[in-house]
Write a protein that holds these residues in place. Structure first.
Motif, PDB file in Angstrom:
ATOM      1  N   GLY A  78       0.807  -1.208   0.000  1.00 18.72           N
ATOM      2  CA  GLY A  78       0.000   0.000   0.000  1.00 18.72           C
ATOM      3  C   GLY A  78       0.841   1.259   0.000  1.00 18.72           C
ATOM      4  O   GLY A  78       0.524   2.233  -0.708  1.00 18.72           O
ATOM      5  N   ASP A  79       1.917   1.271   0.773  1.00 17.40           N
ATOM      6  CA  ASP A  79       2.808   2.432   0.804  1.00 17.40           C
ATOM      7  C   ASP A  79       3.394   2.694  -0.587  1.00 17.40           C
ATOM      8  O   ASP A  79       3.485   3.854  -1.036  1.00 17.40           O
ATOM      9  CB  ASP A  79       3.944   2.202   1.801  1.00 17.40           C
ATOM     10  CG  ASP A  79       3.446   2.092   3.231  1.00 17.40           C
ATOM     11  OD1 ASP A  79       2.290   2.479   3.481  1.00 17.40           O
ATOM     12  OD2 ASP A  79       4.218   1.595   4.078  1.00 17.40           O
ATOM     13  N   ALA A  80       3.828   1.617  -1.251  1.00 16.78           N
ATOM     14  CA  ALA A  80       4.403   1.764  -2.589  1.00 16.78           C
ATOM     15  C   ALA A  80       3.366   2.327  -3.564  1.00 16.78           C
ATOM     16  O   ALA A  80       3.670   3.209  -4.383  1.00 16.78           O
ATOM     17  CB  ALA A  80       4.934   0.421  -3.084  1.00 16.78           C
ATOM     18  N   CYS A  81       2.142   1.829  -3.483  1.00 12.72           N
ATOM     19  CA  CYS A  81       1.073   2.323  -4.364  1.00 12.72           C
ATOM     20  C   CYS A  81       0.802   3.804  -4.116  1.00 12.72           C
ATOM     21  O   CYS A  81       0.631   4.584  -5.066  1.00 12.72           O
ATOM     22  CB  CYS A  81      -0.204   1.513  -4.146  1.00 12.72           C
ATOM     23  SG  CYS A  81      -0.136  -0.193  -4.735  1.00 12.72           S
ATOM     24  N   LEU A  82       0.760   4.201  -2.845  1.00 14.62           N
ATOM     25  CA  LEU A  82       0.486   5.599  -2.519  1.00 14.62           C
ATOM     26  C   LEU A  82       1.621   6.503  -2.981  1.00 14.62           C
ATOM     27  O   LEU A  82       1.395   7.622  -3.471  1.00 14.62           O
ATOM     28  CB  LEU A  82       0.273   5.736  -1.008  1.00 14.62           C
ATOM     29  CG  LEU A  82      -0.165   7.120  -0.506  1.00 14.62           C
ATOM     30  CD1 LEU A  82      -1.442   7.565  -1.188  1.00 14.62           C
ATOM     31  CD2 LEU A  82      -0.346   7.098   1.007  1.00 14.62           C
ATOM     32  N   LEU A  83       2.850   6.022  -2.859  1.00 12.08           N
ATOM     33  CA  LEU A  83       4.001   6.817  -3.297  1.00 12.08           C
ATOM     34  C   LEU A  83       3.978   7.022  -4.817  1.00 12.08           C
ATOM     35  O   LEU A  83       4.206   8.129  -5.311  1.00 12.08           O
ATOM     36  CB  LEU A  83       5.294   6.126  -2.871  1.00 12.08           C
ATOM     37  CG  LEU A  83       6.600   6.883  -3.155  1.00 12.08           C
ATOM     38  CD1 LEU A  83       6.603   8.215  -2.431  1.00 12.08           C
ATOM     39  CD2 LEU A  83       7.802   6.048  -2.736  1.00 12.08           C
ATOM     40  N   ILE A  84       3.687   5.958  -5.556  1.00 14.03           N
ATOM     41  CA  ILE A  84       3.611   6.080  -7.021  1.00 14.03           C
ATOM     42  C   ILE A  84       2.456   6.996  -7.409  1.00 14.03           C
ATOM     43  O   ILE A  84       2.570   7.815  -8.332  1.00 14.03           O
ATOM     44  CB  ILE A  84       3.458   4.688  -7.663  1.00 14.03           C
ATOM     45  CG1 ILE A  84       4.687   3.825  -7.363  1.00 14.03           C
ATOM     46  CG2 ILE A  84       3.258   4.813  -9.169  1.00 14.03           C
ATOM     47  CD1 ILE A  84       4.546   2.376  -7.811  1.00 14.03           C
ATOM     48  N   ALA A  85       1.331   6.876  -6.699  1.00 10.85           N
ATOM     49  CA  ALA A  85       0.188   7.749  -6.969  1.00 10.85           C
ATOM     50  C   ALA A  85       0.561   9.206  -6.754  1.00 10.85           C
ATOM     51  O   ALA A  85       0.153  10.092  -7.526  1.00 10.85           O
ATOM     52  CB  ALA A  85      -0.989   7.367  -6.074  1.00 10.85           C
ATOM     53  N   ALA A  86       1.358   9.475  -5.700  1.00 10.86           N
ATOM     54  CA  ALA A  86       1.791  10.845  -5.439  1.00 10.86           C
ATOM     55  C   ALA A  86       2.638  11.384  -6.586  1.00 10.86           C
ATOM     56  O   ALA A  86       2.507  12.552  -6.991  1.00 10.86           O
ATOM     57  CB  ALA A  86       2.569  10.899  -4.125  1.00 10.86           C
ATOM     58  N   VAL A  87       3.510  10.547  -7.115  1.00 11.75           N
ATOM     59  CA  VAL A  87       4.350  10.957  -8.243  1.00 11.75           C
ATOM     60  C   VAL A  87       3.480  11.301  -9.454  1.00 11.75           C
ATOM     61  O   VAL A  87       3.681  12.322 -10.137  1.00 11.75           O
ATOM     62  CB  VAL A  87       5.358   9.852  -8.592  1.00 11.75           C
ATOM     63  CG1 VAL A  87       6.114  10.205  -9.876  1.00 11.75           C
ATOM     64  CG2 VAL A  87       6.342   9.646  -7.449  1.00 11.75           C
ATOM     65  N   LEU A  88       2.477  10.483  -9.724  1.00 12.42           N
ATOM     66  CA  LEU A  88       1.585  10.731 -10.858  1.00 12.42           C
ATOM     67  C   LEU A  88       0.753  11.992 -10.648  1.00 12.42           C
ATOM     68  O   LEU A  88       0.518  12.761 -11.596  1.00 12.42           O
ATOM     69  CB  LEU A  88       0.678   9.517 -11.068  1.00 12.42           C
ATOM     70  CG  LEU A  88       1.381   8.226 -11.527  1.00 12.42           C
ATOM     71  CD1 LEU A  88       0.402   7.061 -11.548  1.00 12.42           C
ATOM     72  CD2 LEU A  88       2.012   8.418 -12.899  1.00 12.42           C
ATOM     73  N   LEU A  89       0.288  12.196  -9.404  1.00 10.02           N
ATOM     74  CA  LEU A  89      -0.478  13.410  -9.114  1.00 10.02           C
ATOM     75  C   LEU A  89       0.391  14.657  -9.298  1.00 10.02           C
ATOM     76  O   LEU A  89      -0.069  15.676  -9.815  1.00 10.02           O
ATOM     77  CB  LEU A  89      -1.018  13.357  -7.684  1.00 10.02           C
ATOM     78  CG  LEU A  89      -2.137  12.355  -7.404  1.00 10.02           C
ATOM     79  CD1 LEU A  89      -2.525  12.387  -5.929  1.00 10.02           C
ATOM     80  CD2 LEU A  89      -3.370  12.646  -8.271  1.00 10.02           C
TER      81      LEU A  89
END
Length: 530
Positions: free
Chosen positions: A172-183
């Motif tokens: 979940g942490d990895a997914c949230l971090l990648i999502a932050a990069v995309l945002l």
């Protein structure tokens, strides 16, 4: 006062967090617990003051302490204020309860430290104004919970639960971090308020990158809220002290829903993400409500109840009923904290079994009539509040599902059909519950209208169809639950009971995967440390 308000809100996590880090070698465990209660009380008082001020002045935020849209900032709006009061109140209750619950335990001080640090992380998560700070608090919450899950670390079941939770959290942490990069790539900032404003302006159309970010946010939320198929860790945390279960089920487990609500302006631009949220949440709710009935342990039964409730809450988010999901979080948190902390006194209720009504053979169509009556009452009362299948199918469907909890009451009244008083009383009860539901929905929607979008961007026939499917699915489960209780001795229902009792073996498969990739056991010390 307005500019200082977010900094005052920062005291809510700083007070318990500071107490968790304060040297206490010279204090006895009981004294340390008393000071911890004072810290939790301080956080609750701050939360109340901040929420009262927000109701008066509206949302506030601090300037960004960072560069290029990344850094430290705080934001407090209606959503944050409600969650701040809720979490700090539950935290205060849990800290007070743990004082006596762990009295005499050699790890009492260590437990209190981890409890306060976890509470501080959740409170910081709530008031985070930047996605970067939110991620830091998100990870801190996970690590604090992992320490609590391993309080009795010599127990194999505790190790297994902590490992499954640890692995799910890191994904979940990895997914949230990648999502932050995309945002950041899409919006040029990680300031949550700026992202929400840009999303609401309509100047930022949907894109593949935005949809991917939304899907990753949804995956993160589902992992945090114990959704299918990685839900098993939640039912194995019973090796921890009861206060941990109360804080987890009433507070931390809601972090997934809060993440969805906080970033809901982004999610409404990505319909596939909301569709997946609705499907997985709905399936989890159905699964949890069925398995819950077959459990003999009160705490495991409550755990499956939490899984189902979190699924239902995410279903609400997927349907676009964001204010309804927030109301659900508040109600569920208060109920579940009480349920876990008083679990030892509800054994008689948990062991209550179904008995036929005294009127003889039940009416053959009792459940179908009761279900039809529930839907009719909900639609009628909803229309009085302006909620119809066309204007707001999500909230109407959720109201129908909620009132299905009264189906057995209505069915028993139908069995007593010579007694018109019982039928009338059941009907008035259903109408009263429906009216209260829609009134609370309207109040919550009004309170958080500036914090979250009102619904999905794309509605129409598809949204009505999804809402109708949800109602039909829960109606089918209601009938199946009744038949399972009435005909438990029949081969089909006996086999179904056995499979459901084992959670359809999904958790067994997860355990095998964990043991395959993380074999062996460790025996960490449980001695008191300060």
């Amino acid at each position: 006062m307005t500019t200082a308000l977010p900094w005052i809100a920062l005291l809510a996590p700083l007070i318990p967090g500071g107490m968790a880090l304060w040297p206490a070698a010279h204090l006895r465990a009981r004294q340390h617990a008393e000071i911890a209660i004072g810290a939790a009380t301080g956080a609750f008082v701050v939360s109340l003051l901040v929420a009262s001020a927000i109701a008066w002045v509206g949302p506030v935020r601090t300037p960004l302490l960072g560069a290029a849209g990344i850094g430290f900032s705080l934001s407090v709006d209606a959503l944050a204020a409600i969650m701040l009061v809720l979490v700090s109140f539950v935290g205060l209750v849990v800290v007070r309860y743990s004082r006596n619950y762990l009295d005499g335990d050699p790890g009492h001080v260590r437990f209190t430290r981890h409890l306060l640090m976890t509470l501080a992380s959740v409170l910081l998560l709530i008031i985070s104004g930047n996605v970067a700070l939110l991620i830091v608090a998100w990870v801190g919450t996970s690590l604090g919970l992992n320490a609590l899950l391993l309080f009795y670390g010599e127990r194999p079941a505790a190790q297994r639960a902590a490992r499954k939770k640890f692995l799910a959290s890191r994904v979940g942490d990895a997914c949230l971090l990648i999502a932050a990069v995309l945002l950041y790539a899409r919006f040029g900032t990680l300031e949550i308020a700026d992202i929400a404003a840009a999303a609401r302006s309509g100047l930022v159309p949907g894109s593949a990158a935005l949809t991917c970010a939304a899907l990753l946010i949804v995956i993160t939320a589902m992992l945090k809220s114990a959704q299918l198929p990685l839900h098993g860790w939640l039912i194995e945390v019973m090796e921890t002290p009861t206060p941990v279960s109360a804080l987890l089920h009433a507070g931390i487990i809601n972090a997934g829903g809060f993440l969805v609500l906080r970033l809901s302006d982004v999610l409404v631009l990505a319909t596939p993400a909301l569709d997946i949220l609705a499907i997985v949440g709905g399936l989890t709710a159905l699964f949890g409500s069925l398995v819950m009935l077959t459990q003999t342990s009160v705490k495991v039964q409550l755990a499956y109840s939490t899984i189902a409730q979190m699924g239902f809450m995410l279903l609400q988010c997927g349907l676009g009923a964001f204010s309804s999901a927030l109301l659900h979080i508040v109600a569920h948190s208060l109920y579940k904290a009480h349920a876990f902390l008083s679990s030892g006194s509800v054994m008689d209720l948990a062991r209550a079994s179904w008995t036929p009504s005294p009127g003889g053979q039940p009416h053959p169509a009792r459940l179908i009539i009761a279900l039809g009556a529930v839907v009719a009452v909900t639609v009628g009362i909803g229309a009085l509040f302006g909620v119809t299948p066309v204007t707001d199918p999500a909230r109407l469907a959720l109201g129908c599902i909620l009132l299905m909890g009264l189906v057995h009451l209505l069915a028993n009244a139908i069995d007593e059909r010579p007694d018109a008083f019982l039928l009338a009383r059941a009907g008035v009860t259903a109408a009263g519950v429906a009216a209260l539901y829609f009134a609370l929905q309207a109040a919550m929607h009004f309170a958080v209208a500036s914090s979250m979008p009102g619904g999905r961007v794309h509605g129409g026939f598809m949204e009505i169809g999804v809402a109708a499917l949800a109602v039909a699915s829960f109606a089918g489960v209601t009938v199946f639950q009744n038949e399972l209780m009435r005909h438990a001795g029949r081969p089909f229902f006996a086999a179904a009971y056995t499979h459901l009792r084992n959670g359809l073996y999904l958790n067994t498969l997860a355990n095998r995967l964990v043991l395959a990739y993380w074999p062996g056991t460790t025996r960490p010390t449980t001695s008191a440390t300060s």
